[in-house]
Design a protein around this motif. Structure first.
Motif, PDB file in Angstrom:
ATOM      1  N   THR A 174       0.865  -1.183   0.000  1.00  0.00           N
ATOM      2  CA  THR A 174       0.000   0.000   0.000  1.00  0.00           C
ATOM      3  C   THR A 174       0.895   1.223   0.000  1.00  0.00           C
ATOM      4  N   HIS A 175       0.709   2.062  -0.985  1.00  0.00           N
ATOM      5  CA  HIS A 175       1.596   3.220  -1.156  1.00  0.00           C
ATOM      6  C   HIS A 175       0.728   4.447  -1.445  1.00  0.00           C
ATOM      7  N   ASN A 176       0.859   5.472  -0.637  1.00  0.00           N
ATOM      8  CA  ASN A 176       0.065   6.700  -0.796  1.00  0.00           C
ATOM      9  C   ASN A 176      -1.433   6.392  -0.926  1.00  0.00           C
ATOM     10  N   GLY A 177      -1.860   5.427  -0.110  1.00  0.00           N
ATOM     11  CA  GLY A 177      -3.290   5.140  -0.054  1.00  0.00           C
ATOM     12  C   GLY A 177      -3.784   4.182  -1.130  1.00  0.00           C
ATOM     13  N   ARG A 178      -2.929   3.735  -2.045  1.00  0.00           N
ATOM     14  CA  ARG A 178      -3.371   2.787  -3.075  1.00  0.00           C
ATOM     15  C   ARG A 178      -2.639   1.468  -2.866  1.00  0.00           C
ATOM     16  N   THR A 179      -3.305   0.362  -3.228  1.00  0.00           N
ATOM     17  CA  THR A 179      -2.733  -0.959  -2.971  1.00  0.00           C
ATOM     18  C   THR A 179      -2.582  -1.741  -4.270  1.00  0.00           C
ATOM     19  N   ASP A 180      -1.467  -2.448  -4.405  1.00  0.00           N
ATOM     20  CA  ASP A 180      -1.264  -3.302  -5.576  1.00  0.00           C
ATOM     21  C   ASP A 180      -0.418  -4.507  -5.164  1.00  0.00           C
ATOM     22  N   THR A 181      -0.549  -5.605  -5.930  1.00  0.00           N
ATOM     23  CA  THR A 181       0.328  -6.759  -5.724  1.00  0.00           C
ATOM     24  C   THR A 181       1.367  -6.732  -6.823  1.00  0.00           C
ATOM     25  N   LEU A 182       2.628  -6.628  -6.411  1.00  0.00           N
ATOM     26  CA  LEU A 182       3.730  -6.361  -7.346  1.00  0.00           C
ATOM     27  C   LEU A 182       4.790  -7.458  -7.230  1.00  0.00           C
ATOM     28  N   PRO A 183       5.641  -7.582  -8.275  1.00  0.00           N
ATOM     29  CA  PRO A 183       6.746  -8.528  -8.151  1.00  0.00           C
ATOM     30  C   PRO A 183       7.583  -8.183  -6.924  1.00  0.00           C
ATOM     31  N   TYR A 184       7.982  -9.204  -6.172  1.00  0.00           N
ATOM     32  CA  TYR A 184       8.801  -8.962  -4.983  1.00  0.00           C
ATOM     33  C   TYR A 184      10.131  -8.332  -5.432  1.00  0.00           C
ATOM     34  N   PRO A 185      10.645  -7.319  -4.716  1.00  0.00           N
ATOM     35  CA  PRO A 185      11.901  -6.679  -5.147  1.00  0.00           C
ATOM     36  C   PRO A 185      13.052  -7.675  -5.276  1.00  0.00           C
ATOM     37  N   LYS A 186      13.873  -7.451  -6.292  1.00  0.00           N
ATOM     38  CA  LYS A 186      14.990  -8.361  -6.571  1.00  0.00           C
ATOM     39  C   LYS A 186      16.300  -7.659  -6.211  1.00  0.00           C
ATOM     40  N   GLN A 187      17.166  -8.348  -5.478  1.00  0.00           N
ATOM     41  CA  GLN A 187      18.471  -7.776  -5.095  1.00  0.00           C
ATOM     42  C   GLN A 187      19.532  -8.866  -5.200  1.00  0.00           C
ATOM     43  N   ALA A 188      19.786  -9.294  -6.432  1.00  0.00           N
ATOM     44  CA  ALA A 188      20.711 -10.408  -6.626  1.00  0.00           C
ATOM     45  C   ALA A 188      22.148  -9.949  -6.410  1.00  0.00           C
ATOM     46  N   SER A 189      23.034 -10.914  -6.049  1.00  0.00           N
ATOM     47  CA  SER A 189      24.379 -10.480  -5.697  1.00  0.00           C
ATOM     48  C   SER A 189      25.496 -11.211  -6.444  1.00  0.00           C
ATOM     49  N   SER A 190      25.227 -11.572  -7.698  1.00  0.00           N
ATOM     50  CA  SER A 190      26.309 -11.998  -8.602  1.00  0.00           C
ATOM     51  C   SER A 190      25.753 -11.848 -10.007  1.00  0.00           C
ATOM     52  N   PHE A 191      26.654 -11.829 -11.014  1.00  0.00           N
ATOM     53  CA  PHE A 191      26.139 -11.722 -12.379  1.00  0.00           C
ATOM     54  C   PHE A 191      25.283 -12.944 -12.731  1.00  0.00           C
ATOM     55  N   TYR A 192      25.622 -14.100 -12.116  1.00  0.00           N
ATOM     56  CA  TYR A 192      24.768 -15.280 -12.324  1.00  0.00           C
ATOM     57  C   TYR A 192      23.369 -15.053 -11.751  1.00  0.00           C
ATOM     58  N   HIS A 193      23.315 -14.679 -10.457  1.00  0.00           N
ATOM     59  CA  HIS A 193      21.991 -14.516  -9.839  1.00  0.00           C
ATOM     60  C   HIS A 193      21.184 -13.450 -10.593  1.00  0.00           C
ATOM     61  N   LEU A 194      21.894 -12.414 -11.077  1.00  0.00           N
ATOM     62  CA  LEU A 194      21.197 -11.373 -11.842  1.00  0.00           C
ATOM     63  C   LEU A 194      20.623 -11.919 -13.150  1.00  0.00           C
ATOM     64  N   SER A 195      21.305 -12.900 -13.759  1.00  0.00           N
ATOM     65  CA  SER A 195      20.771 -13.465 -15.011  1.00  0.00           C
ATOM     66  C   SER A 195      19.399 -14.077 -14.762  1.00  0.00           C
ATOM     67  N   LYS A 196      19.207 -14.623 -13.570  1.00  0.00           N
ATOM     68  CA  LYS A 196      17.914 -15.250 -13.232  1.00  0.00           C
ATOM     69  C   LYS A 196      16.823 -14.185 -13.068  1.00  0.00           C
ATOM     70  N   VAL A 197      17.236 -13.013 -12.547  1.00  0.00           N
ATOM     71  CA  VAL A 197      16.281 -11.908 -12.407  1.00  0.00           C
ATOM     72  C   VAL A 197      15.817 -11.477 -13.801  1.00  0.00           C
ATOM     73  N   HIS A 198      16.787 -11.342 -14.721  1.00  0.00           N
ATOM     74  CA  HIS A 198      16.441 -10.934 -16.082  1.00  0.00           C
ATOM     75  C   HIS A 198      15.514 -11.977 -16.714  1.00  0.00           C
ATOM     76  N   ASP A 199      15.824 -13.256 -16.502  1.00  0.00           N
ATOM     77  CA  ASP A 199      14.956 -14.333 -17.025  1.00  0.00           C
ATOM     78  C   ASP A 199      13.533 -14.179 -16.494  1.00  0.00           C
ATOM     79  N   SER A 200      13.431 -13.952 -15.184  1.00  0.00           N
ATOM     80  CA  SER A 200      12.083 -13.880 -14.580  1.00  0.00           C
ATOM     81  C   SER A 200      11.276 -12.762 -15.232  1.00  0.00           C
ATOM     82  N   HIS A 201      11.939 -11.637 -15.476  1.00  0.00           N
ATOM     83  CA  HIS A 201      11.213 -10.521 -16.098  1.00  0.00           C
ATOM     84  C   HIS A 201      10.770 -10.887 -17.508  1.00  0.00           C
ATOM     85  N   ASN A 202      11.665 -11.525 -18.279  1.00  0.00           N
ATOM     86  CA  ASN A 202      11.288 -11.889 -19.650  1.00  0.00           C
ATOM     87  C   ASN A 202      10.130 -12.893 -19.650  1.00  0.00           C
ATOM     88  N   ILE A 203      10.184 -13.832 -18.727  1.00  0.00           N
ATOM     89  CA  ILE A 203       9.120 -14.844 -18.680  1.00  0.00           C
ATOM     90  C   ILE A 203       7.787 -14.186 -18.286  1.00  0.00           C
TER      91      ILE A 203
END
Ligand code: NAD
Ligand code: USQ
Length: 404
Positions: A174-203
């Motif tokens: 809930t942000h400024n009085g409005r509510t939404d269900t959003l992708p959980y924030p991603k904070q990957a910590s290697s170029f490998y783990h980041l590749s999975k974040v990019h995959d998830s977005h493309n999928i």
């Protein structure tokens, strides 16, 4: 087995991309044993990395051709083989057109965080291989098998270690009085783990845009080696990585204990992750396939069964080693990674349980058998491969060659 999902008929044909690897081989055999028609797609690049870096599996593994032949001779079941690179779209298209999968399980990526942090070329290779490979799979599904359910191996590391509970893929804000269900924030910590974040977005995008049905399995760190099927014959043995590049925490600690090497806890050892037994990896993938996502649906399951810190694992292995008469020492190694060493961690993992997962929790007996397994093969251990050799901070553009 009844399918409680939404597909009109039970999925029968499963393409296992990356089926020559650690998770993929166990899964291919498990699904074949359960009556699915299985095809393995793999370019065997993982075997090449081992040669290039001078590494080897603790367990001897035979060629993929021998593996599949042995499976056929023991069970009468055929596993088709497509040897090639999924980044080559012509190859992948032919495999899709010829096999016509109902589900594609995608394990076929460069999966080591340290490998992706060796140098620029390995970082670029990892993101290219993983992101383009997955994009090609999405295009192949759209072009040739629209109904095919993509079951994609993601990673818990996509979420990082936030100071709040980790949800399964999505968070309601809930942000400024409005509510939404959003992708959980991603904070990957290697170029490998980041590749999975990019995959998830493309999928997620192609589910919305094209109506692809997909399940992203955010898997934790896998341990163990034997599954019912791989234990049937030595030629069906799975690989077991213990080196500083591809070996993962608990598997590494068992091998270290077996050869009398101090356990390599990086930094303070409070790094906490989700873990699961490889017998649960195969179970989870089977559950995802048997209960497919709806067309257009992007599902995310957190695939692990228990959380441990690295210090917890070191204590468990020390105690299990003592029972076997092994004097296990622990040594704090300067952390080669950039990661929080003391942090909050509480990740949800209920969706696979709701689908029927019956976890094999880490028990004394499993640790005993893993340690005994490592002791059985200890003469194959190259102790020079145990210490970490890749530094997150020191990596650079200059190609790193392997010295002898
Ligand atoms: P692995 O390296 O043992 O197997 C990966 C397989 O994919 C290899 O056989 C490799 O040859 C193949 N491959 C890679 N790129 C390919 C390409 N472009 N075309 C065709 N084949 C290709 O890895 P694993 O441990 O079995 O991991 C499998 C998947 O599970 C990975 O996506 C990984 O990110 C994920 N995962 C693994 C773990 C773990 O602890 N092992 C934990 C969480 C998630
Ligand atoms: N660690 C040690 N000592 C070791 C090895 C690892 O302290 O000898 C620490 C690492 O610093 C890290 C944690 O243990 O904090 C896990 O490291 P790992 O090498 O076991 O696992 P990781 O690099 O995260 O990668 C593995 C797989 C990867 C998968 C990931 C799941 O190689 O494919 O995506 O586990 S997860 O960790 O949930 O993201």
């Amino acid at each position: 087995q009844e399918v409680s999902g939404h597909s009109s008929s039970k999925p029968k044909k499963v393409m296992v991309i990356g089926g020559d690897g650690y998770c993929g081989w166990a899964t291919a055999l498990h699904l074949s044993n359960k009556g699915y028609e299985v095809a393995i797609v793999d370019n065997l690049v993982r075997r090449l990395f081992d040669h290039q870096l001078g590494l080897d599996s603790l367990t001897p593994i035979t060629s993929i051709q021998n593996r599949v032949r042995r499976w056929k001779s023991l069970t009468g079941k055929t596993i088709q083989l497509f040897i090639g690179d999924i980044c080559d779209f012509d190859f992948l298209s032919e495999a899709f057109k010829s096999f016509e999968p109902d589900a594609a399980v995608h394990f076929g990526e460069q999966r080591s965080a340290p490998y992706s942090m060796i140098d620029r070329s390995r970082a670029v290779y990892t993101q290219h291989n993983n992101v383009i490979g997955t994009l090609n799979v999405l295009f192949a599904i759209k072009e040739y098998s629209e109904e095919c359910h993509l079951v994609k191996l993601g990673t818990m590391g996509e979420y990082g270690t936030p100071n709040i509970d980790i949800e399964e893929g999505f968070i309601t804000i809930t942000h400024n009085g409005r509510t939404d269900t959003l992708p959980y924030p991603k904070q990957a910590s290697s170029f490998y783990h980041l590749s999975k974040v990019h995959d998830s977005h493309n999928i997620a995008f192609t589910c919305k845009a094209w109506g692809i049905r997909a399940t992203d399995l955010n898997q934790g760190v896998v341990y163990g080696v034997r599954t019912d099927e791989t234990a049937m014959h030595e030629e069906l043995s799975n690989r077991f990585d213990y080196d500083g590049v591809f070996g993962t925490a608990l598997n590494r600690f068992c091998v270290q204990a077996a050869v009398g090497h101090p356990l390599t806890v990086y930094g303070k050892g409070g790094q906490t992750r989700g873990y699961l037994d490889i017998r649960d990896t195969v179970q989870c993938v089977e559950l995802a396939i048997a209960n497919p996502a709806k067309p257009g649906e992007f599902r995310v399951f957190n695939q692990f069964t228990e959380q441990f810190s690295v210090n917890d694992l070191a204590k468990l292995v020390t105690a299990a080693g003592a029972k076997l008469g092994l004097d296990v020492q622990t040594k704090s190694v300067p952390n080669p990674r950039v990661e929080a060493e003391e942090h909050y961690y509480n990740a949800k993992h209920t969706k696979l349980i709701e689908l029927g997962l019956e976890p094999h929790l880490l028990s004394d007996s499993l640790l005993d058998s893993l340690l005994n397994f490592a002791v059985q093969y200890k003469d194959r251990v190259d102790t020079a491969q145990i210490m970490p050799s890749v530094s997150w901070k020191k990596m650079g553009a200059k190609p790193r060659t392997v010295s002898v």
